[in-house]
Design an enzyme around this catalytic site. Structure first.
Site, short mmCIF file in Angstrom:
data_model
loop_
_atom_site.label_atom_id
_atom_site.label_comp_id
_atom_site.label_asym_id
_atom_site.label_seq_id
_atom_site.Cartn_x
_atom_site.Cartn_y
_atom_site.Cartn_z
N ASP A 12 0.78 -1.46 -0.33
CA ASP A 12 0.24 -0.05 0.07
C ASP A 12 0.94 2.09 -0.10
O ASP A 12 1.99 1.35 1.48
CB ASP A 12 -0.94 0.03 1.00
CG ASP A 12 -2.16 0.80 1.01
OD1 ASP A 12 -2.78 1.12 -0.05
OD2 ASP A 12 -2.02 1.20 1.57
N GLY A 13 0.52 2.26 -0.46
CA GLY A 13 0.97 3.52 -0.88
C GLY A 13 1.73 4.02 -1.67
O GLY A 13 2.09 5.48 -2.18
N GLY A 15 -0.53 5.61 -4.30
CA GLY A 15 -1.18 7.40 -4.35
C GLY A 15 -0.34 7.78 -3.60
O GLY A 15 0.57 9.06 -4.87
N ARG A 16 -0.04 8.12 -2.52
CA ARG A 16 0.52 9.49 -1.88
C ARG A 16 1.84 9.61 -2.22
O ARG A 16 2.29 9.97 -2.34
CB ARG A 16 0.59 8.62 -0.20
CG ARG A 16 -0.88 8.99 0.19
CD ARG A 16 -1.47 7.62 1.20
NE ARG A 16 -1.30 6.53 1.19
CZ ARG A 16 -1.26 5.95 2.22
NH1 ARG A 16 -1.02 5.98 3.78
NH2 ARG A 16 -1.52 4.71 2.07
N TRP A 17 3.29 7.63 -2.65
CA TRP A 17 4.11 8.10 -2.89
C TRP A 17 4.17 9.21 -4.37
O TRP A 17 4.66 10.20 -4.40
CB TRP A 17 4.72 6.57 -3.55
CG TRP A 17 6.27 7.02 -3.88
CD1 TRP A 17 6.78 7.27 -2.94
CD2 TRP A 17 6.62 7.48 -5.18
NE1 TRP A 17 8.09 6.73 -3.97
CE2 TRP A 17 7.97 6.90 -4.70
CE3 TRP A 17 6.07 7.12 -6.32
CZ2 TRP A 17 9.17 7.15 -5.90
CZ3 TRP A 17 6.60 7.59 -7.50
CH2 TRP A 17 8.00 7.45 -7.44
N HIS A 29 1.93 3.69 -9.48
CA HIS A 29 1.94 1.68 -9.32
C HIS A 29 3.30 1.11 -9.81
O HIS A 29 3.60 0.63 -9.92
CB HIS A 29 0.66 1.84 -10.20
CG HIS A 29 -0.13 2.10 -9.12
ND1 HIS A 29 -0.67 1.55 -7.85
CD2 HIS A 29 -1.49 2.92 -10.11
CE1 HIS A 29 -1.50 2.71 -7.62
NE2 HIS A 29 -2.33 2.82 -8.68
N GLU A 59 -12.44 -4.76 -4.26
CA GLU A 59 -12.52 -3.28 -4.20
C GLU A 59 -11.69 -2.19 -4.67
O GLU A 59 -12.52 -1.48 -5.21
CB GLU A 59 -12.34 -2.60 -2.65
CG GLU A 59 -13.24 -3.87 -1.06
CD GLU A 59 -12.93 -4.80 -1.51
OE1 GLU A 59 -11.96 -5.71 -1.25
OE2 GLU A 59 -14.26 -5.85 -0.79
N ARG A 63 -11.79 1.84 -8.01
CA ARG A 63 -11.35 2.99 -8.74
C ARG A 63 -11.83 3.46 -9.61
O ARG A 63 -12.40 2.75 -10.96
CB ARG A 63 -10.18 2.45 -8.40
CG ARG A 63 -9.66 2.46 -7.17
CD ARG A 63 -7.99 2.27 -7.14
NE ARG A 63 -8.02 2.19 -5.60
CZ ARG A 63 -6.26 1.80 -5.15
NH1 ARG A 63 -5.12 2.28 -5.66
NH2 ARG A 63 -6.39 1.43 -3.39
N LEU A 123 10.82 -20.58 -4.87
CA LEU A 123 9.77 -19.28 -4.25
C LEU A 123 8.82 -19.43 -5.22
O LEU A 123 8.81 -18.96 -6.12
CB LEU A 123 11.03 -18.01 -4.33
CG LEU A 123 9.51 -16.98 -3.72
CD1 LEU A 123 9.65 -17.08 -2.43
CD2 LEU A 123 9.96 -15.45 -4.10
N ARG A 180 1.96 -4.75 6.37
CA ARG A 180 1.47 -3.75 5.54
C ARG A 180 2.40 -2.82 5.06
O ARG A 180 2.28 -2.17 6.07
CB ARG A 180 0.29 -3.52 6.31
CG ARG A 180 -0.88 -2.40 5.45
CD ARG A 180 -2.46 -2.56 5.51
NE ARG A 180 -2.67 -1.84 4.97
CZ ARG A 180 -4.37 -1.60 3.83
NH1 ARG A 180 -4.96 -2.44 4.69
NH2 ARG A 180 -4.80 -0.78 3.15
N GLU A 199 0.92 -13.55 11.94
CA GLU A 199 2.18 -12.70 12.74
C GLU A 199 1.40 -11.01 12.24
O GLU A 199 2.12 -11.11 10.55
CB GLU A 199 3.28 -12.32 12.97
CG GLU A 199 3.34 -13.61 14.49
CD GLU A 199 2.42 -12.96 15.18
OE1 GLU A 199 2.84 -11.94 15.56
OE2 GLU A 199 2.35 -14.12 16.17
C1 IPE Z 1 -5.99 -2.32 0.40
O1 IPE Z 1 -5.29 -1.53 -0.26
C2 IPE Z 1 -4.83 -3.21 -1.56
C3 IPE Z 1 -4.44 -3.71 -2.03
C4 IPE Z 1 -3.08 -2.77 -1.79
C5 IPE Z 1 -4.17 -4.09 -3.35
P1 IPE Z 1 -6.26 -0.77 -0.73
O2 IPE Z 1 -5.83 0.79 -0.20
O3 IPE Z 1 -7.15 -0.78 -1.47
O4 IPE Z 1 -7.30 -0.61 1.02
P2 IPE Z 1 -7.56 0.56 1.88
O5 IPE Z 1 -8.98 1.35 0.84
O6 IPE Z 1 -6.79 1.83 2.31
O7 IPE Z 1 -8.78 -0.39 3.14
C1 IPE Z 2 -1.52 0.60 -3.04
O1 IPE Z 2 -1.22 1.57 -3.40
C2 IPE Z 2 -1.65 0.28 -4.56
C3 IPE Z 2 -3.31 -0.63 -5.16
C4 IPE Z 2 -4.28 -0.56 -3.70
C5 IPE Z 2 -3.84 -2.06 -6.33
P1 IPE Z 2 -1.95 2.48 -3.57
O2 IPE Z 2 -3.42 2.38 -5.15
O3 IPE Z 2 -3.78 1.89 -2.82
O4 IPE Z 2 -2.03 3.84 -2.80
P2 IPE Z 2 -2.67 5.17 -1.93
O5 IPE Z 2 -2.78 4.23 -0.59
O6 IPE Z 2 -3.43 5.80 -2.39
O7 IPE Z 2 -1.79 6.23 -1.08
MG MG Z 3 -3.92 2.66 -0.85
#
Ligand code: IPE
Ligand code: IPE
Ligand code: MG
Length: 234
Positions: A12-13, A15-17, A29, A59, A63, A123, A180, A199
């Site tokens: 995760d992260g 988009g914010r990056w 991405h 979910e 988007r 792996l 995470r 864990e």
């Molecule tokens: C979880 O991240 C799904 C993936 C990393 C693929 P999201 O960004 O979709 O999750 P929420 O919306 O913050 O819970």
């Molecule tokens: C995780 O990064 C990748 C996917 C869910 C596909 P995000 O796209 O959720 O990035 P943030 O959480 O918006 O920073």
């Molecule tokens: Mg996210």
């Protein structure tokens, strides 16, 4: 340091990056895909046997279409570009999730990569795509219900082991460690059944910035945990 047999990661992260750099989310991405390569290599070096990456949730279909399209295109490019190295490095690729919702082109690339890497022994890399823990459990329940209806399975024959084998993750050990990135502390519908005793380690590092040092730090943290599985410590 104890190395987890199976590591699962909620990547995760991205988009914010990108947003912090005033770049489009897709750029995050793309950078995240580079991290995937880095972390797969690091897992091979550490001797991790199974790595499961949450790449796209059920979910995430909600988007904006442009972001979904960019992610699917990136996935196809990633598969084509990385498959030769996966074969060379003994990586066996697998997929979990509702593949029926994926574009046909992506399905084709996945099938080709999974078949080409099937002999990999170092792996097992599982991509969770169009994956939701609840969806996986519902699809497993449907499969078992059909078996019962056909008279091949008695209701009492459904044990935890039988149920686990009906899940997409059949034949894969439960994750020992879930990481995470990105700072959120929630499971977001990932591996709900399999994480009964996994864990969890949360880090605020955004996925594109996550590196081998962070992975090792998470394994160190895992080593310090006392896993009791409901029992008391020895
Ligand atoms: C979880 O991240 C799904 C993936 C990393 C693929 P999201 O960004 O979709 O999750 P929420 O919306 O913050 O819970
Ligand atoms: C995780 O990064 C990748 C996917 C869910 C596909 P995000 O796209 O959720 O990035 P943030 O959480 O918006 O920073
Ligand atoms: Mg996210």
């Amino acid at each position: 340091m104890e190395i987890p047999r199976h590591i699962a990661i909620i990547m995760d992260g991205n988009g914010r990056w990108a947003q912090r750099r005033l770049l489009p989310r897709a750029a995050g991405h793309r950078e995240g895909a580079k991290t995937v390569r880095r972390i797969v290599e690091a897992c091979c070096r550490l001797g991790v046997g199974w790595l499961t990456l949450y790449a796209f949730s059920t979910e995430n279909w909600k988007r904006p279409q442009a972001e979904v399209d960019a992610l699917m295109a990136l996935l196809s490019r990633f598969l084509v570009a990385e498959t030769p190295d996966m074969i060379a490095n003994g990586i066996c690729l697998r997929v979990i999730g509702d593949q029926e919702r994926l574009p046909a082109g992506v399905c084709r690339n996945l099938k080709e990569s999974c078949e080409a890497t099937a002999g990999g022994k170092s792996l097992i890399l599982t991509l969770a795509l169009s994956y939701g823990g609840r969806d996986e459990i519902v699809r497993a329940a449907r499969k078992l219900a059909a078996e019962v209806q056909a008279g091949r399975l008695a209701p009492d024959g459904i044990s935890e082991a039988v149920f686990a084998e009906a899940l997409d993750s059949a034949a894969c050990p439960d994750p020992d460690l879930l990481i995470r990135t990105g700072g959120e502390q929630r499971i977001s519908n990932f591996l709900l059944w399999q994480m009964a005793y996994g864990e969890m380690v949360f880090t605020t590092t955004l996925w594109p910035d996550f590196d081998e040092m962070d992975l090792r730090a998470a394994c160190e943290e895992f080593s310090r945990r006392s896993r009791r599985f409901g029992r008391i410590s020895a």
